[in-house]
Motif scaffolding. Sequence first.
Motif, short mmCIF file in Angstrom:
data_model
loop_
_atom_site.label_atom_id
_atom_site.label_comp_id
_atom_site.label_asym_id
_atom_site.label_seq_id
_atom_site.Cartn_x
_atom_site.Cartn_y
_atom_site.Cartn_z
N SER A 178 0.81 -1.22 0.00
CA SER A 178 0.00 0.00 0.00
C SER A 178 0.84 1.26 0.00
N GLY A 179 2.09 1.16 0.42
CA GLY A 179 2.94 2.35 0.52
C GLY A 179 2.60 3.23 1.69
N ILE A 180 1.81 2.69 2.64
CA ILE A 180 1.37 3.50 3.77
C ILE A 180 2.52 3.86 4.69
N GLN A 181 3.65 3.14 4.57
CA GLN A 181 4.79 3.44 5.43
C GLN A 181 5.34 4.83 5.19
N TYR A 182 5.08 5.37 4.00
CA TYR A 182 5.60 6.71 3.69
C TYR A 182 4.86 7.80 4.46
N LEU A 183 3.70 7.46 5.03
CA LEU A 183 3.00 8.43 5.87
C LEU A 183 3.76 8.73 7.15
N ALA A 184 4.80 7.97 7.41
CA ALA A 184 5.62 8.23 8.60
C ALA A 184 6.35 9.57 8.51
N VAL A 185 6.31 10.21 7.33
CA VAL A 185 6.94 11.53 7.22
C VAL A 185 6.27 12.53 8.14
N ILE A 186 5.11 12.17 8.71
CA ILE A 186 4.44 13.06 9.65
C ILE A 186 5.31 13.30 10.87
N ARG A 187 6.32 12.43 11.07
CA ARG A 187 7.21 12.62 12.21
C ARG A 187 8.02 13.91 12.09
N ILE A 188 8.01 14.53 10.91
CA ILE A 188 8.69 15.82 10.76
C ILE A 188 8.07 16.86 11.68
N LEU A 189 6.78 16.67 12.06
CA LEU A 189 6.14 17.60 12.98
C LEU A 189 6.76 17.57 14.36
N ARG A 190 7.49 16.50 14.65
CA ARG A 190 8.08 16.38 15.99
C ARG A 190 9.20 17.39 16.21
N ILE A 191 9.75 17.93 15.14
CA ILE A 191 10.82 18.90 15.33
C ILE A 191 10.29 20.23 15.85
N LEU A 192 8.96 20.34 16.02
CA LEU A 192 8.42 21.55 16.64
C LEU A 192 8.95 21.71 18.06
N ARG A 193 9.45 20.61 18.63
CA ARG A 193 10.03 20.71 19.98
C ARG A 193 11.27 21.58 20.01
N VAL A 194 11.85 21.83 18.83
CA VAL A 194 13.04 22.68 18.78
C VAL A 194 12.73 24.09 19.25
N PHE A 195 11.45 24.50 19.23
CA PHE A 195 11.07 25.82 19.72
C PHE A 195 11.40 25.94 21.21
N ASP A 196 11.20 24.84 21.95
CA ASP A 196 11.54 24.87 23.37
C ASP A 196 13.05 24.79 23.57
N VAL A 197 13.70 23.97 22.74
CA VAL A 197 15.14 23.80 22.89
C VAL A 197 15.88 25.11 22.66
N LEU A 198 15.46 25.85 21.64
CA LEU A 198 16.12 27.10 21.28
C LEU A 198 15.48 28.31 21.94
N HIS A 199 14.59 28.04 22.92
CA HIS A 199 13.91 29.12 23.65
C HIS A 199 13.14 30.04 22.71
N MET A 200 12.60 29.48 21.64
CA MET A 200 11.83 30.28 20.69
C MET A 200 10.41 30.52 21.16
N HIS A 201 10.06 29.96 22.35
CA HIS A 201 8.74 30.24 22.90
C HIS A 201 8.61 31.71 23.29
N ARG A 202 9.73 32.43 23.28
CA ARG A 202 9.67 33.86 23.56
C ARG A 202 8.89 34.60 22.47
N TYR A 203 8.78 33.99 21.29
CA TYR A 203 8.09 34.63 20.19
C TYR A 203 6.61 34.28 20.17
N GLN A 204 6.09 33.84 21.31
CA GLN A 204 4.68 33.47 21.39
C GLN A 204 3.79 34.68 21.09
N ARG A 205 4.23 35.87 21.46
CA ARG A 205 3.43 37.07 21.21
C ARG A 205 3.25 37.29 19.72
#
Length: 292
Positions: A115-142
């Motif tokens: 089925s090729g459904i394994q390629y849907l695993a690219v959704i894991r790219i959303l996990r790099i949103l955690r880099v906002f906390d790592v780089l203290h980019m939560h300061r830009y919440q405003r």
Amino acid sequence: MRQFYYPDSRNTEGIRHKLFHIIFGYQQRNSIIFDMSLVIAILLSVAVLMVDSLNQDYNSLLFRLDWFFTLLFTIEYITRLWVVRDPMRYARSFYGVIDLLAILPTYIALLFPESGIQYLAVIRILRILRVFDVLHMHRYQRETSILIDAFSNCWRKVLVFLVGVITIIIIFGTFLYIIEGPEYGFTNIPTSMYWALISVSTVGYGDISPATPFGQFIASILVLIGYGIIAVPTGIYSAQVYQSLSKQKDGRACQECSLRGHDADAKFCRRCGYELKDISHHETSKDKTKQV
């Protein structure tokens, strides 16, 4: 770190407590190393999926690498559930759902290998949103809140615009279906609407195009309409962003350089650094002076 994520605080020396601060923290050195390593692993795993889709001769190696990253993320996901105080609450959170969706496609592909459904695993790219906390980019919440506030205030206008565009697409698509017909690729109204959509958006793939003079005349009108309306939603949203920015400014004037338009929570002038006075006190003093 959210309060409900904390493990049992009575055992502060246990491995669970230490792993919790490494995985969910972002101030300690070990936490930063863990998060950055996770980001690198996510990017590499997505790259493996992309290269695998090319169907090269080294598919067996890419298959092993994909399963290596999947097992790695599975262990990490189980560990996250173990170290938090409320596993189900984390599993239902945004990051918890993304963590689960990042590993599920590979396991589902075992049941449906073609089925090729394994390629849907690219959704894991959303996990790099955690880099906002790592780089203290939560300061830009405003700044993020300004964009969200602008969209929430103008979505009705954009919706009306989209309804108008859809109406134009339906009408012109029907016209071309009647004028051109199946002989030139306009086999039905939905197909003609597809042509109208790519024409009004000025993309123009060229896979379907009118051949009769009258059909080409209608197409020219549609393209001109597209040029006229393509900037409308951008203008609406830009104007709303400006208004949202204006709302977050106050009318205090610096007593040193007379500059206005500071942020609502600003304590010092952004030009000269002079301390800003409370606007209510400042205006009250001015009113009293005028009365005298």
